[in-house]
Design a protein around this motif. Sequence first.
Motif, PDB file in Angstrom:
ATOM      1  N   TYR A  74       7.606   2.645 -12.566  1.00 46.74           N
ATOM      2  CA  TYR A  74       6.429   2.838 -11.719  1.00 46.74           C
ATOM      3  C   TYR A  74       6.825   2.605 -10.263  1.00 46.74           C
ATOM      4  CZ  TYR A  74       3.588   2.530 -15.979  1.00 46.74           C
ATOM      5  OH  TYR A  74       3.037   2.752 -17.221  1.00 46.74           O
ATOM      6  N   VAL A  75       5.898   2.943  -9.372  1.00 49.52           N
ATOM      7  CA  VAL A  75       6.065   2.615  -7.958  1.00 49.52           C
ATOM      8  C   VAL A  75       5.109   1.464  -7.620  1.00 49.52           C
ATOM      9  CG1 VAL A  75       5.885   3.417  -5.575  1.00 49.52           C
ATOM     10  CG2 VAL A  75       6.727   4.964  -7.352  1.00 49.52           C
ATOM     11  N   ALA A  76       5.665   0.371  -7.163  1.00 47.92           N
ATOM     12  CA  ALA A  76       4.855  -0.756  -6.700  1.00 47.92           C
ATOM     13  C   ALA A  76       4.582  -0.566  -5.211  1.00 47.92           C
ATOM     14  CB  ALA A  76       5.573  -2.071  -6.939  1.00 47.92           C
ATOM     15  N   ILE A  77       3.310  -0.505  -4.853  1.00 54.50           N
ATOM     16  CA  ILE A  77       2.889  -0.368  -3.460  1.00 54.50           C
ATOM     17  C   ILE A  77       2.056  -1.589  -3.101  1.00 54.50           C
ATOM     18  CG2 ILE A  77       1.695   1.065  -1.764  1.00 54.50           C
ATOM     19  CD1 ILE A  77       2.017   3.423  -3.673  1.00 54.50           C
ATOM     20  N   GLN A  78       2.327  -2.147  -1.926  1.00 55.18           N
ATOM     21  CA  GLN A  78       1.609  -3.352  -1.505  1.00 55.18           C
ATOM     22  C   GLN A  78       1.334  -3.285  -0.014  1.00 55.18           C
ATOM     23  OE1 GLN A  78       2.375  -7.470  -3.178  1.00 55.18           O
ATOM     24  NE2 GLN A  78       3.435  -7.683  -1.248  1.00 55.18           N
ATOM     25  N   GLN A  79       0.120  -3.654   0.379  1.00 53.75           N
ATOM     26  CA  GLN A  79      -0.241  -3.686   1.791  1.00 53.75           C
ATOM     27  C   GLN A  79      -0.749  -5.059   2.191  1.00 53.75           C
ATOM     28  OE1 GLN A  79      -3.052  -0.386   2.240  1.00 53.75           O
ATOM     29  NE2 GLN A  79      -1.418   0.945   2.966  1.00 53.75           N
ATOM     30  N   TRP A  80      -0.497  -5.410   3.464  1.00 53.16           N
ATOM     31  CA  TRP A  80      -0.930  -6.679   4.037  1.00 53.16           C
ATOM     32  C   TRP A  80      -2.032  -6.413   5.057  1.00 53.16           C
ATOM     33  CZ3 TRP A  80       1.856 -11.623   3.735  1.00 53.16           C
ATOM     34  CH2 TRP A  80       2.898 -11.605   2.790  1.00 53.16           C
ATOM     35  N   PHE A  81      -3.051  -7.272   5.041  1.00 53.57           N
ATOM     36  CA  PHE A  81      -4.175  -7.174   5.963  1.00 53.57           C
ATOM     37  C   PHE A  81      -4.492  -8.568   6.507  1.00 53.57           C
ATOM     38  CE2 PHE A  81      -4.606  -4.367   2.335  1.00 53.57           C
ATOM     39  CZ  PHE A  81      -4.843  -3.112   2.896  1.00 53.57           C
ATOM     40  N   ASN A  82      -5.178  -8.621   7.641  1.00 57.83           N
ATOM     41  CA  ASN A  82      -5.746  -9.894   8.083  1.00 57.83           C
ATOM     42  C   ASN A  82      -6.850 -10.293   7.110  1.00 57.83           C
ATOM     43  OD1 ASN A  82      -4.186 -10.352  10.463  1.00 57.83           O
ATOM     44  ND2 ASN A  82      -5.408  -8.797  11.526  1.00 57.83           N
ATOM     45  N   GLU A  83      -6.910 -11.559   6.760  1.00 56.00           N
ATOM     46  CA  GLU A  83      -7.911 -12.038   5.807  1.00 56.00           C
ATOM     47  C   GLU A  83      -9.304 -11.989   6.426  1.00 56.00           C
ATOM     48  OE1 GLU A  83      -9.369 -12.393   2.956  1.00 56.00           O
ATOM     49  OE2 GLU A  83      -7.935 -13.868   2.152  1.00 56.00           O
ATOM     50  N   THR A  84     -10.180 -11.189   5.815  1.00 57.28           N
ATOM     51  CA  THR A  84     -11.578 -11.117   6.268  1.00 57.28           C
ATOM     52  C   THR A  84     -12.547 -11.350   5.115  1.00 57.28           C
ATOM     53  OG1 THR A  84     -11.575  -8.702   5.965  1.00 57.28           O
ATOM     54  CG2 THR A  84     -11.040  -9.534   8.170  1.00 57.28           C
ATOM     55  N   ASN A  85     -12.028 -11.602   3.898  1.00 56.80           N
ATOM     56  CA  ASN A  85     -12.908 -11.894   2.773  1.00 56.80           C
ATOM     57  C   ASN A  85     -13.517 -13.289   2.957  1.00 56.80           C
ATOM     58  OD1 ASN A  85     -12.447  -9.563   0.748  1.00 56.80           O
ATOM     59  ND2 ASN A  85     -10.368 -10.130   1.369  1.00 56.80           N
ATOM     60  N   PRO A  86     -14.763 -13.481   2.528  1.00 55.44           N
ATOM     61  CA  PRO A  86     -15.440 -14.769   2.760  1.00 55.44           C
ATOM     62  C   PRO A  86     -14.701 -15.960   2.157  1.00 55.44           C
ATOM     63  CG  PRO A  86     -16.987 -13.109   1.949  1.00 55.44           C
ATOM     64  CD  PRO A  86     -15.632 -12.506   1.845  1.00 55.44           C
ATOM     65  N   ASN A  87     -14.165 -15.790   0.946  1.00 51.77           N
ATOM     66  CA  ASN A  87     -13.434 -16.873   0.280  1.00 51.77           C
ATOM     67  C   ASN A  87     -12.100 -16.342  -0.219  1.00 51.77           C
ATOM     68  OD1 ASN A  87     -15.516 -18.970   0.355  1.00 51.77           O
ATOM     69  ND2 ASN A  87     -16.635 -17.620  -1.041  1.00 51.77           N
ATOM     70  N   PRO A  88     -11.018 -17.081  -0.043  1.00 51.02           N
ATOM     71  CA  PRO A  88      -9.725 -16.644  -0.567  1.00 51.02           C
ATOM     72  C   PRO A  88      -9.790 -16.513  -2.089  1.00 51.02           C
ATOM     73  CG  PRO A  88      -9.465 -18.497   0.937  1.00 51.02           C
ATOM     74  CD  PRO A  88     -10.922 -18.377   0.644  1.00 51.02           C
ATOM     75  N   PHE A  89      -9.086 -15.528  -2.629  1.00 50.41           N
ATOM     76  CA  PHE A  89      -9.083 -15.360  -4.085  1.00 50.41           C
ATOM     77  C   PHE A  89      -7.849 -14.598  -4.534  1.00 50.41           C
ATOM     78  CE2 PHE A  89     -11.066 -11.533  -2.487  1.00 50.41           C
ATOM     79  CZ  PHE A  89     -10.661 -10.512  -3.339  1.00 50.41           C
ATOM     80  N   TYR A  90      -7.572 -14.742  -5.833  1.00 52.40           N
ATOM     81  CA  TYR A  90      -6.507 -13.987  -6.494  1.00 52.40           C
ATOM     82  C   TYR A  90      -7.172 -13.133  -7.551  1.00 52.40           C
ATOM     83  CZ  TYR A  90      -2.892 -13.165 -10.045  1.00 52.40           C
ATOM     84  OH  TYR A  90      -2.075 -12.595 -10.984  1.00 52.40           O
ATOM     85  N   SER A  91      -6.770 -11.880  -7.658  1.00 51.90           N
ATOM     86  CA  SER A  91      -7.386 -11.008  -8.655  1.00 51.90           C
ATOM     87  C   SER A  91      -6.346 -10.165  -9.371  1.00 51.90           C
ATOM     88  CB  SER A  91      -8.432 -10.091  -8.006  1.00 51.90           C
ATOM     89  OG  SER A  91      -7.809  -9.125  -7.180  1.00 51.90           O
ATOM     90  N   CYS A  92      -6.700  -9.771 -10.587  1.00 46.41           N
ATOM     91  CA  CYS A  92      -5.928  -8.821 -11.381  1.00 46.41           C
ATOM     92  C   CYS A  92      -6.871  -7.673 -11.738  1.00 46.41           C
ATOM     93  CB  CYS A  92      -5.384  -9.492 -12.639  1.00 46.41           C
ATOM     94  SG  CYS A  92      -4.375  -8.418 -13.673  1.00 46.41           S
TER      95      CYS A  92
END
Length: 348
Positions: A167-185
């Motif tokens: 597969y191709v793994a693609i990942q992007q970085w952004f400034n955090e603007t979500n109200p609460n930090p979280f980890y998701s799958c």
Amino acid sequence: MDYDIAIIGAGPAGSTLARLIGSEYKVAVIDPKTDLNDSFRKPCGGLLSEDAQKALARFDLTLPKSVLVDPQIFAVRTIDLKNNLMRHYQRFYINLDRHRFDLWLKGLIPDCVTVITDRVRSVTQSKGGFLISLCQGGITARFVVGADGAGSLVRRRFFPESKIRTYVAIQQWFNETNPNPFYSCIFDPETSDCCSWSISKDNNFIFGGAFPRENCRKRFELQKQKLEQKWGFRFGDVIRTEACLVYRPKKINDFVCGNNGVLLIGEAAGFISPSSLEGFSYAINSALILAECFLKGQDKIEKRYCRDALGLKLKLMGKVAKCPFMYRPFLRGLVMKSGIKAIEMKQN
């Protein structure tokens, strides 16, 4: 030969092997990663699983503060876009900076090992060993170890018939603007039959996933749109985009240990979980197995390594058996609806 053993790649697998055998053999490690901003950075959520923590604990290694990032999160938000479900499950991951983690492991390689910061152009077999051509010069070695991950140059060159699902793994970085930090799958069979992930990391928000190679970027962007519109994800302006190949084994023949002086460890050998894409623990443990084989002598090392790595192969085949419960929408829906092992979240 210039060296007894040339290790291509200084990720968790290559650095561990070099650290364990460097005092017994003349070893060279070739890897392009540096601490410069333009250095290659592998797309990775940067979460150290319990198995990976155990693998490091066996060497009495403790993580330095410099590789850790904020926040440390104790639950994963699992999102099923097909069944429109979300559940939280407890996980004991350590949130870290993957690039700094790789450089820390590389820094543990003893001074007696030659570390070459360069890219490998080609590897060819010659009388009595191998010629490794670099962007700047080259070296010769009696054995070559491919620790160069998915899309391994060593695997492609010497085991071209050993195809593996990629597969191709693609990942992007952004400034955090979500109200609460979280980890998701995230599971979304419309865009990929594999998984995606997000993680908050030092005031950044990272989103990535593994996608079939055809139209991979289009699939990635479509999944982002879904998460933004239906699940409230906030992305904003892209700081940087990273991409690389990732293997996903599904049969026993996908694991290739080596032959005729060529050996593979870590993801290059196919040692990565097909269910979670966790590779740290398999990289470290396969390097340990090969190191123990080398420390017993060079005679028939390929056969001994293949035999001793059987436990890793069987463990990964168990992960293959787990995949239907994670990736088939009907079975995944049943598991998530049942609430088994899910955390009942409370409002603050």
